[in-house]
Design an enzyme around this catalytic site. Structure first.
Site: not given
Ligand SMILES: *Cc1c(COP(=O)(O)O)cnc(C)c1O
Length: 400
Positions: A186
């Site tokens: 992210k």
């Molecule tokens: C990455 C992501 C998640 C989940 O996050 P994690 O930290 O990997 O559990 C949820 N929603 C979206 C849209 C994502 O891109």
């Protein structure tokens, strides 16, 4: 998008402080921790940057979604409206609470279509969860109008769009509660981690307690704290929070880089006859983590993605065929392939939904290509990428 590209001295310094104190947990051990409260500091920084009264951090973005919905009182048999285009985490969080995911069409924003949301509301609907996929947002104004009208909770999944805004408000802060992921890919990362923001004091208190076994966090003796309601463990560790604390201080620099790279890339394709950009709702500012565009046909979009990658424009995605982000590949959800038994309520409602088609979603997703914007590219690399992008697309557009 990836903050991991920028892992460096600041992150190491924050982690080193935690290692030096030896307190790897966010709660308690006040004497040992030499004044280091990384999770708390990260929460203060997050609330301040997102202009909300409260922020709470947890172990992942999926945990943030789960805790957010639990905090809003969502549970067994409640229905949560979510889009056909999102990461699987959206329905995982809903199912974890015994609630029922109700899939709804997306439009040319690549997020929930408000008209379709309103049609999907039933007596059991408790929340609407727009997912701001690939750097841009849902039509939050319309969705908020619908949520107000039917008294539903608006839970924003801003995991892929941190730092974007809508009507001047940071994404995640417009609805009742907003969620972020700080996983490794992210825009800012903790390694693993997540956060939620809200202006609702009850939701915040619920989240604070629920994510730590129901601990009320009153006083200085964890063992003597009481548990006003059932909880779970979704805690973030101090080590992860320390990385996030360094990263959130760099968020606006990362966003500037993303925007600059985005602008260079978009300039090379926006005048190509046949290319349309994904619609950004009026009042919205993207976080520029992806460049998203439509080709005239499904075949051209599939071909464009293949040829872009072959020509060295890596990290371009054709989500329509992707195993993780689009409803057509969610057989495990549709067939409820669960390790253990699933409640009759969920079974019944999922069965009712089986065989539904999503013509609008397929229309837009089938023609979408998304290219990730990286932080570490040099200006020369972005220029090179821009010219390859436009020449590959121009070629694909020539063929019918
Ligand atoms: C990455 C992501 C998640 C989940 O996050 P994690 O930290 O990997 O559990 C949820 N929603 C979206 C849209 C994502 O891109």
């Amino acid at each position: 998008m990836p903050g991991f590209e920028m892992f460096g001295a600041l992150e190491r310094a924050e982690v080193q402080e935690v290692l030096d104190s030896g307190v790897l947990m966010r709660y308690g051990f006040d004497g040992m921790r030499k004044g280091h409260w990384k999770a708390k500091e990260l929460e203060q920084a997050l609330a301040s940057r997102m202009q909300t009264t409260y922020a709470h951090t947890v172990s992942s973005g999926t945990a943030a979604l789960t805790v957010a919905m639990a905090s809003a009182g969502i549970g067994a048999g409640d229905e949560v409206i979510m889009p056909t285009f999102t990461f699987v985490a959206s329905f995982e969080a809903v199912l974890a609470l015994g609630a029922i995911p109700v899939l709804v069409d997306i439009d040319d924003t690549l997020t929930l279509e408000p008209g379709a949301v309103e049609k999907a509301i039933t007596e059991q609907t408790k929340a609407v969860m727009p997912v701001h996929m690939c750097g841009s947002m849902a039509d939050l104004k319309s969705l908020k109008g619908i949520c107000d009208k039917y008294e539903l909770t608006l839970v924003e999944d801003a995991c892929q769009a941190i730092g974007g805004s809508f009507e001047g408000k940071p994404l995640g802060s417009y609805g009742d509660i907003g969620c972020f992921s700080f996983d490794f890919v992210k825009t800012i990362t903790c390694g693993e981690g997540g956060g939620l923001i809200t202006n609702n004091k009850d939701f915040y208190t619920h989240a604070d307690h629920y994510s730590d076994h129901g601990h009320d966090h009153i006083g200085k003796d964890r063992g003597a704290e009481t548990h006003p309601f059932l909880g779970y463990n979704y805690r973030i560790s101090e080590l992860h929070a320390a990385v996030g604390l360094a990263q959130i201080k760099r968020l606006d620099d990362f966003l500037d880089i993303q925007e600059k790279h985005y602008n260079m890339l978009v300039a090379s394709i926006e005048n190509l006859d046949g290319i349309t950009l994904r619609r950004v709702p009026e009042g919205g500012v993207q976080n520029y983590s992806f460049l998203n565009f439509f080709l005239p046909t499904e075949n051209q979009a599939r071909k464009a993605q293949k040829e872009l990658v072959a020509a060295g424009v890596d990290a371009c995605f054709y989500w329509f065929d992707n195993n993780w982000h689009y409803h057509t590949k969610w057989d495990h959800l549709k067939g409820l392939q669960s390790l253990g038994p699933v409640s009759d309520q969920i079974k019944k409602r999922m069965k009712q939904q089986s065989g539904r088609t999503f013509i609008s979603s397929d229309h837009w997703m089938g023609r979408t290509v998304s290219c990730l914007i990286k932080l570490s590219w040099t200006e020369e690399e972005v220029s090179q990428r821009a010219s390859t992008l436009s020449s590959v697309l121009a070629n694909v557009l020539k063929e019918v």
